[in-house]
Design a protein around this motif. Sequence first.
Motif, PDB file in Angstrom:
ATOM      1  N   ILE A  98       0.841  -1.205   0.000  1.00  0.00           N
ATOM      2  CA  ILE A  98       0.000   0.000   0.000  1.00  0.00           C
ATOM      3  C   ILE A  98       0.873   1.250   0.000  1.00  0.00           C
ATOM      4  O   ILE A  98       0.573   2.231  -0.699  1.00  0.00           O
ATOM      5  N   ASN A  99       1.948   1.241   0.745  1.00  0.00           N
ATOM      6  CA  ASN A  99       2.861   2.395   0.753  1.00  0.00           C
ATOM      7  C   ASN A  99       3.482   2.624  -0.624  1.00  0.00           C
ATOM      8  O   ASN A  99       3.666   3.768  -1.044  1.00  0.00           O
ATOM      9  N   ASP A 135      -2.775   4.196 -15.701  1.00  0.00           N
ATOM     10  CA  ASP A 135      -3.515   2.946 -15.903  1.00  0.00           C
ATOM     11  C   ASP A 135      -2.857   1.795 -15.140  1.00  0.00           C
ATOM     12  O   ASP A 135      -3.540   0.966 -14.540  1.00  0.00           O
ATOM     13  N   ASP A 136      -1.531   1.750 -15.180  1.00  0.00           N
ATOM     14  CA  ASP A 136      -0.799   0.708 -14.463  1.00  0.00           C
ATOM     15  C   ASP A 136      -1.049   0.819 -12.961  1.00  0.00           C
ATOM     16  O   ASP A 136      -1.272  -0.190 -12.277  1.00  0.00           O
ATOM     17  N   LEU A 137      -1.031   2.031 -12.441  1.00  0.00           N
ATOM     18  CA  LEU A 137      -1.320   2.244 -11.021  1.00  0.00           C
ATOM     19  C   LEU A 137      -2.743   1.811 -10.697  1.00  0.00           C
ATOM     20  O   LEU A 137      -2.992   1.152  -9.673  1.00  0.00           O
ATOM     21  N   GLY A 138      -3.687   2.165 -11.547  1.00  0.00           N
ATOM     22  CA  GLY A 138      -5.086   1.781 -11.332  1.00  0.00           C
ATOM     23  C   GLY A 138      -5.254   0.266 -11.294  1.00  0.00           C
ATOM     24  O   GLY A 138      -5.994  -0.273 -10.464  1.00  0.00           O
ATOM     25  N   LYS A 139      -4.549  -0.434 -12.173  1.00  0.00           N
ATOM     26  CA  LYS A 139      -4.618  -1.903 -12.179  1.00  0.00           C
ATOM     27  C   LYS A 139      -4.028  -2.473 -10.895  1.00  0.00           C
ATOM     28  O   LYS A 139      -4.574  -3.418 -10.319  1.00  0.00           O
ATOM     29  N   SER A 140      -2.918  -1.903 -10.464  1.00  0.00           N
ATOM     30  CA  SER A 140      -2.287  -2.388  -9.227  1.00  0.00           C
ATOM     31  C   SER A 140      -3.203  -2.181  -8.026  1.00  0.00           C
ATOM     32  O   SER A 140      -3.317  -3.060  -7.159  1.00  0.00           O
ATOM     33  N   ARG A 147      -7.595  -8.720  -3.934  1.00  0.00           N
ATOM     34  CA  ARG A 147      -6.952  -9.660  -3.005  1.00  0.00           C
ATOM     35  C   ARG A 147      -7.504  -9.495  -1.587  1.00  0.00           C
ATOM     36  O   ARG A 147      -7.704 -10.472  -0.868  1.00  0.00           O
ATOM     37  N   ASN A 148      -7.745  -8.253  -1.199  1.00  0.00           N
ATOM     38  CA  ASN A 148      -8.257  -8.001   0.149  1.00  0.00           C
ATOM     39  C   ASN A 148      -9.708  -8.442   0.295  1.00  0.00           C
ATOM     40  O   ASN A 148     -10.150  -8.774   1.404  1.00  0.00           O
TER      41      ASN A 148
END
Length: 151
Positions: A98-99, A135-140, A147-148
């Motif tokens: 998350i960080n 977009d890559d950040l949004g997917k991550s 997962r959570n």
Amino acid sequence: MKTFIIKTILTTSIIGLFMTSCNNSPTAKEEDVKEATQDLIDAEADLDQAEYDSISDFNTFKESIQLKLVENQNVIDDLKLKITSKGKVERDIDEVEINKLEKRNTDLRLKIENYEQGPAQKWALFKVDFNNELDDLGKSISEMADRNKKK
């Protein structure tokens, strides 16, 4: 006699052509200057409009990106709240991830805020690269949220 007449006609014709082809009148030059001045005014107006359009396009893009970055931050904050109920090991692993997501989001915010306008080609490349990173950040973030939910 015939040659004299022919020479006279030929000489007169050449002088006549020369005189008519050389239009050095001030009126013609004045018209050329006025036309060149109008072309310059039109070019300046086109340049001003292009700059305005470019700035407007950038501001619109920046506003939409800032909204997405705020949404990302809200999701990250929600993820932070959800991991508090997990065990210490899982929570520590999730906190590190998350960080990283939060840092990427902050880096993108700084990147768009510190961007300086340049040539149109530079802007187009910046826009494509920035959108890919976002977009890559949004997917991550979505993967982390999925997962959570499963756990």
